[in-house]
Structures are given as structure tokens and as C-alpha cells.
Scaffold this active site. Structure first.
Site, short mmCIF file in Angstrom:
data_model
loop_
_atom_site.label_atom_id
_atom_site.label_comp_id
_atom_site.label_asym_id
_atom_site.label_seq_id
_atom_site.Cartn_x
_atom_site.Cartn_y
_atom_site.Cartn_z
N PHE A 1 3.10 -10.37 3.80
CA PHE A 1 3.71 -10.36 2.47
C PHE A 1 2.69 -10.77 1.41
O PHE A 1 1.91 -11.71 1.62
CB PHE A 1 4.86 -11.37 2.38
N ASP A 2 2.75 -10.12 0.27
CA ASP A 2 2.10 -10.64 -0.93
C ASP A 2 2.93 -11.82 -1.42
O ASP A 2 4.09 -12.00 -1.01
CB ASP A 2 2.03 -9.54 -1.97
N GLY A 3 2.36 -12.63 -2.30
CA GLY A 3 3.07 -13.79 -2.81
C GLY A 3 3.83 -13.53 -4.10
O GLY A 3 5.04 -13.31 -4.10
#
Length: 302
Positions: free
Chosen positions: A161-163
Site C-alpha cells: 500500500f501507498d500511504g
């Protein structure tokens, strides 16, 4: 007693997310649905090849046992019911236990996420993805050209996941877009002890973390997660503390300070990666299946 999907991770996805229907979709996009139906019917006995989300779906379904149904995968598609015949037949051939589907023949499909209780929606249709996100469902537009290797790491489900604007809100990203990196760094340093607001994929992360805990001791398949973000020190601290506040542990974290994400993801080899920026998504296609989370300030002008 009526059947129930309560306490299951419900993944809803379009037919193009699960199978490679790119050639057929060209006919569909021409607006002649009768020609599309005829084409799919003529290919009823032709098994569809795996699509972008196939590796993730195959592994998630392997978490189910005769004693416990942990994951339910449902086709939610703008296709017509006739096309559904080929989809279910292809799923059976690939030994995917899919029994539920909703086919809307061109109408918006995201409306059915609520009664399903979906925790993830994957589709190639941008409008449905945007609408699902606006309705509060974790959703992503699949990159059909992503690499798909279902046999990589057969005993692990790897999700990255990206943040900001994915797991977290785009609060900090708005500061960066408006005032630049120094202001972003100062903002995040001053708020290091203040958790970030949740982003659109927080519900999915919660569900994945729950599955991770439930299957840690009694499943041959393990779940491994990664945070892959453009943040760097000192902005990393707020991200880590936010996850701690949520009581969620991530197996790997990459604070890349703006470096291209693709080469790092190529080492992690995810079954799926979610990011809100098209540039990062395009870079990530060299590493595995990708979903564009069309949310936050980065997507307001797209």
C-alpha cells in the site's frame, strides 16, 4: 435461515479485473452490447486467461477451508448475464470457487457493494471506481497491463500500500502540493504524535490485519503487507505512529523520499499494490498487479 457474508472479507471485482477480456472490451466500448453478447456467447467454451487481479483472488480463496469461509469473491460487472456464463465457466476451469455475481448490462455496478458489505472493489471502469470511493468503499482501477504471475510465492499473499491518500488521508499531501517539501516536512514533524486521519483503504487494511491474525497459526498461506511511500525521515514517524495507534503492524515499510517505487516493488513482488498517483502505478506495473486509487488531491484534476 438466509445466507450471510458477515465476518468474511468480501472482494468484489469486475470481469476485466479477474480475466483478460481486453479484446472483447473493445467491442463493448463501441456501444453495441448485442455484438459483445454475441461475441462472448461464441467464445463460451474458450477459457479466459487470467487478468490483473487473478493472483490475488486465487490466493485469498485458498484461505478458505471446509470448516471456515473467510473470503468471498463476487463478480460485480457491467457485463450482461450472458457474458456471466463464460466468466463462471472460466472461473470453474481455473478452480476458483466463485458462486455469486451481479451483472448490470452497462449500468453502474458499484451500487451493489453496500448489500454485499464489500471491503474491496476492483474494476477497470473509472467511473465505478470513483463512485465507490465516494461512497466509502476501498476501490481501485486495475491496470490491465500489470504483470500477473499467480505462481510467485505460492505460500504468501503479498499486498503493498501507498500511504497518503490510500491508507491515510491526503491531509499531509495537500500541504506538500500547496507549499512544497519544506512545509510538508515541518508540518509532519510538528504533528508526529498526532495520528493521521484514515484514508480510503483503512477498512481493507483492518480486514487484512484481522485475516493475518486469524491465519497466522493454522493456514499454509501467510499474509505479508508492506507500506511503500514517498515519505522519508522525519515524516516517517507520523506514519509509523499512526499504524501503532490503529494497532496494526506492517511487515515491511519503505520510506523512499521520492525515489521510483517500481524497482523496490520488484523486490517485494506483490500480488497487488495500491497507489493514488498514476506515475507510481505505471512504475509499479513492472513488479506486479496494480490498482489506481482515484482519490485525494492528486486525482482532483484527472
Amino acid at each position: 435461515m438466509a445466507a450471510s457474508l458477515t465476518n468474511q472479507l468480501v472482494v468484489a471485482l469486475s470481469s476485466r479485473a479477474l480475466f483478460d477480456f481486453e479484446a472483447e472490451n473493445k467491442v463493448f466500448e463501441d456501444g453495441d452490447d448485442s455484438a459483445y453478447m454475441a461475441l462472448q456467447l461464441s467464445r463460451l467454451d474458450e477459457i479466459a486467461n487470467p487478468g490483473c487481479a487473478f493472483p490475488l483472488v486465487k490466493k485469498l480463496l485458498a484461505l478458505n477451508t471446509p470448516e471456515e469461509q473467510r473470503v468471498e469473491v463476487v463478480i460485480v460487472s457491467r457485463n450482461d448475464p450472458v457474458s456471466g456464463l463464460r466468466i463462471f465457466r472460466s472461473a470453474e476451469h481455473h478452480e476458483l470457487n466463485l458462486t455469486r455475481g451481479v451483472f448490470t448490462r452497462g449500468s453502474p455496478a458499484y451500487r451493489y457493494l453496500k448489500p454485499l458489505g464489500a471491503k474491496l472493489f476492483l474494476s477497470a471502469h473509472e467511473h465505478d471506481v470513483r463512485a465507490a470511493l465516494e461512497a466509502g468503499f476501498p476501490a481501485a482501477r486495475v491496470f490491465a497491463q500489470s504483470m500477473t504471475e499467480a505462481d510467485k510465492h505460492p505460500n504468501e499473499i503479498r499486498i503493498a500500500f501507498d500511504g497518503d491518500a490510500v491508507l491515510f488521508s491526503d491531509e499531509a499531501e495537500r500541504v506538500f502540493k500547496k507549499d512544497g517539501l519544506p512545509a510538508f516536512t515541518a508540518h509532519e514533524r510538528s504533528k508526529a504524535l498526532q495520528p493521521l486521519p484514515p484514508g480510503p483503504f483503512k477498512p481493507l487494511l483492518d480486514a487484512i490485519h484481522k485475516l493475518q491474525q486469524e491465519t497466522a497459526q493454522n493456514s499454509p498461506i501467510r499474509i505479508r503487507t508492506a507500506l511503500v511511500t514517498a515519505r522519508s525521515a522525519p515524516a516517517h514517524e507520523r506514519a509509523i505512529r499512526t499504524l501503532m495507534q490503529w494497532n496494526i503492524s506492517i511487515d515491511e515499510a519503505m520510506f523512499l523520499g521520492g525515489l521510483e517505487k517500481g524497482p523496490f516493488l520488484k523486490e517485494f513482488e506483490p500480488d497487488f499494490f495500491f497507489d493514488d498517483q498514476t506515475g507510481h502505478c505505471e512504475s509499479a506495473t513492472q513488479a506486479g498487479p496494480v490498482g489506481h486509487v482515484i482519490s485525494g488531491i492528486a486525482n482532483q484534476s484527472e
